[in-house]
Design an enzyme around this catalytic site. Sequence first.
Site, PDB file in Angstrom:
ATOM      1  NE  ARG A   1      22.174 -24.989  42.262  1.00  0.00           N
ATOM      2  CZ  ARG A   1      22.967 -25.643  42.853  1.00  0.00           C
ATOM      3  NH1 ARG A   1      22.563 -26.563  43.505  1.00  0.00           N
ATOM      4  NH2 ARG A   1      24.339 -25.256  42.771  1.00  0.00           N
TER       5      ARG A   1
ATOM      6  CD  GLU B   1      18.118 -24.326  48.127  1.00  0.00           C
ATOM      7  OE1 GLU B   1      19.144 -23.992  48.348  1.00  0.00           O
ATOM      8  OE2 GLU B   1      17.674 -25.428  47.531  1.00  0.00           O
TER       9      GLU B   1
ATOM     10  CG  HIS C   1      21.157 -27.049  49.169  1.00  0.00           C
ATOM     11  ND1 HIS C   1      21.063 -25.889  48.210  1.00  0.00           N
ATOM     12  CD2 HIS C   1      22.171 -27.720  48.386  1.00  0.00           C
ATOM     13  CE1 HIS C   1      21.783 -25.947  46.950  1.00  0.00           C
ATOM     14  NE2 HIS C   1      22.354 -27.168  47.063  1.00  0.00           N
TER      15      HIS C   1
HETATM   16  P1  NDP Z   1      27.428 -31.865  35.047  1.00  0.00           P
HETATM   17  O1  NDP Z   1      27.674 -30.512  34.344  1.00  0.00           O
HETATM   18  O2  NDP Z   1      28.351 -33.051  34.988  1.00  0.00           O
HETATM   19  O3  NDP Z   1      25.990 -32.721  34.740  1.00  0.00           O
HETATM   20  C1  NDP Z   1      24.720 -31.918  34.619  1.00  0.00           C
HETATM   21  C2  NDP Z   1      23.936 -32.770  33.584  1.00  0.00           C
HETATM   22  O4  NDP Z   1      22.870 -31.950  33.398  1.00  0.00           O
HETATM   23  C3  NDP Z   1      24.496 -33.103  32.422  1.00  0.00           C
HETATM   24  O5  NDP Z   1      24.422 -34.499  31.939  1.00  0.00           O
HETATM   25  C4  NDP Z   1      23.606 -32.232  31.275  1.00  0.00           C
HETATM   26  O6  NDP Z   1      23.660 -33.143  30.026  1.00  0.00           O
HETATM   27  C5  NDP Z   1      22.426 -32.012  31.761  1.00  0.00           C
HETATM   28  N1  NDP Z   1      21.680 -30.806  31.477  1.00  0.00           N
HETATM   29  C6  NDP Z   1      22.283 -29.667  31.429  1.00  0.00           C
HETATM   30  N2  NDP Z   1      21.551 -28.661  30.820  1.00  0.00           N
HETATM   31  C7  NDP Z   1      20.557 -29.325  30.644  1.00  0.00           C
HETATM   32  C8  NDP Z   1      19.171 -28.995  30.090  1.00  0.00           C
HETATM   33  N3  NDP Z   1      18.764 -27.799  29.688  1.00  0.00           N
HETATM   34  N4  NDP Z   1      18.230 -29.983  30.173  1.00  0.00           N
HETATM   35  C9  NDP Z   1      18.575 -31.074  30.497  1.00  0.00           C
HETATM   36  N5  NDP Z   1      19.612 -31.703  31.002  1.00  0.00           N
HETATM   37  C10 NDP Z   1      20.621 -30.770  31.181  1.00  0.00           C
HETATM   38  O7  NDP Z   1      27.065 -31.460  36.562  1.00  0.00           O
HETATM   39  P2  NDP Z   1      27.240 -32.238  37.874  1.00  0.00           P
HETATM   40  O8  NDP Z   1      26.669 -33.712  37.519  1.00  0.00           O
HETATM   41  O9  NDP Z   1      28.576 -32.184  38.298  1.00  0.00           O
HETATM   42  O10 NDP Z   1      26.165 -31.328  38.861  1.00  0.00           O
HETATM   43  C11 NDP Z   1      24.909 -31.154  38.194  1.00  0.00           C
HETATM   44  C12 NDP Z   1      24.244 -30.257  39.080  1.00  0.00           C
HETATM   45  O11 NDP Z   1      23.993 -30.951  40.434  1.00  0.00           O
HETATM   46  C13 NDP Z   1      24.713 -28.954  39.487  1.00  0.00           C
HETATM   47  O12 NDP Z   1      24.880 -27.986  38.525  1.00  0.00           O
HETATM   48  C14 NDP Z   1      24.057 -28.666  40.662  1.00  0.00           C
HETATM   49  O13 NDP Z   1      23.031 -27.616  40.453  1.00  0.00           O
HETATM   50  C15 NDP Z   1      23.571 -29.809  41.253  1.00  0.00           C
HETATM   51  N6  NDP Z   1      24.355 -29.934  42.703  1.00  0.00           N
HETATM   52  C16 NDP Z   1      23.515 -30.028  43.782  1.00  0.00           C
HETATM   53  C17 NDP Z   1      24.097 -30.237  45.202  1.00  0.00           C
HETATM   54  C18 NDP Z   1      23.262 -30.320  46.187  1.00  0.00           C
HETATM   55  O14 NDP Z   1      23.628 -30.149  47.037  1.00  0.00           O
HETATM   56  N7  NDP Z   1      22.042 -30.503  46.068  1.00  0.00           N
HETATM   57  C19 NDP Z   1      25.521 -30.660  45.183  1.00  0.00           C
HETATM   58  C20 NDP Z   1      26.264 -30.678  43.869  1.00  0.00           C
HETATM   59  C21 NDP Z   1      25.518 -30.448  42.732  1.00  0.00           C
HETATM   60  P3  NDP Z   1      23.210 -32.503  28.463  1.00  0.00           P
HETATM   61  O15 NDP Z   1      24.522 -31.386  28.547  1.00  0.00           O
HETATM   62  O16 NDP Z   1      23.356 -33.541  27.749  1.00  0.00           O
HETATM   63  O17 NDP Z   1      21.838 -31.776  28.383  1.00  0.00           O
END
Ligand code: NDP
Length: 323
Positions: A231, A260, A278
């Site tokens: 993001r 965006e 995006h």
């Molecule tokens: P998941 O929930 O499976 O993974 C998110 C990861 O981020 C987890 O490993 C989590 O690990 C980590 N995370 C969460 N909060 C924090 C934090 N505060 N600090 C550090 N790490 C953090 O989600 P997905 O992999 O399915 O999707 C991830 C993101 O990708 C979505 O939320 C979206 O924003 C983005 N996305 C973008 C797209 C695009 O078109 N560019 C399309 C799809 C998704 P932990 O809990 O250990 O911190």
Amino acid sequence: MSKPDVLMLNAMRPFVEGALSPSFEIHRLWEAPDPNALIAEVGPRIMAITGFGGRIPRELIERLPELKIISTSSVGYDGIDVKAAAEHGVVVTNTPDVLTDEVADLALGLLLATIREIPRAEHHLRSGQWPRGTYPLTTTLRGRKVGIIGLGRIGKAIAQRVAAFDVPVSYYGRHKQAGVSYPYVDSLLGLAKDVDVLICVAPGGAETQRMIGREVFEALGPNGIFINVGRGSVVDEAALVHALRNGTILSAGLDVFENEPHVPAELIALPNAVLLPHVASASDHTRDAMAKLAVDNLLAWAKGEAPLTPVPETPWPPVKAGV
Ligand code: NDP
């Protein structure tokens, strides 16, 4: 028996309305000449909201007293006030897994496009410059180390692809991930110091707001490459522009931005940034799969069954705060 009313925020895939209409009365917010007037008129009956992303703030949730479910056709739900939803006993569902491979594929494409300057090399050919000289040599993925910020579903799929390119992967997140052998680094700065490619696939929201800024870029260093498919809000965009302009890092590939669809002119002017609007999940195949899951969540709820993919903050069955 009357059908529950669903507020559709924006135009979704063509099959969605046909799939929902036997079970829901659909109200198209984006077509309303005055969205406020539509909400005032149908708000008291609205039980569900759906859409492709979009912002759903507390004020909207609190204007809809019968709201029970928000089904977004996206995996990220940082635009939805899930705290307000949880307080009001509203379940929020998203679309995990069905877009993981598509987004990971694009992340690798963006990484290679950035490292090997693919868009600029193509421009060199198309603009007729090749006969006057070959395109300059570029940097390489060879010998690099890749760090992933957010080794969740998509992060793991990116790691798998990067590993197939024979490049070592390590990662940072709040927790060490079970069942993976990539080294875990327990601080973002520590990861940035250890690697020369950083790929961000962390979610948006208050906790990650601008967590990647000047210090991270300085730690990544002058040979560093930054890729963001998570993001835009996770990055301090002004600090990124500064780092790219001053050689604090080498280059960046970005699919997401702070504001965006507006991308700062300073960023657009930089030759060492590859910028995409995006599009990481934006194929027919994957957008259909996401929309189908959003529909299936609503249909399950309408039948009195558990929605398929509630987000962790609003588990099913819902519990109203204080109840
Ligand atoms: P998941 O929930 O499976 O993974 C998110 C990861 O981020 C987890 O490993 C989590 O690990 C980590 N995370 C969460 N909060 C924090 C934090 N505060 N600090 C550090 N790490 C953090 O989600 P997905 O992999 O399915 O999707 C991830 C993101 O990708 C979505 O939320 C979206 O924003 C983005 N996305 C973008 C797209 C695009 O078109 N560019 C399309 C799809 C998704 P932990 O809990 O250990 O911190």
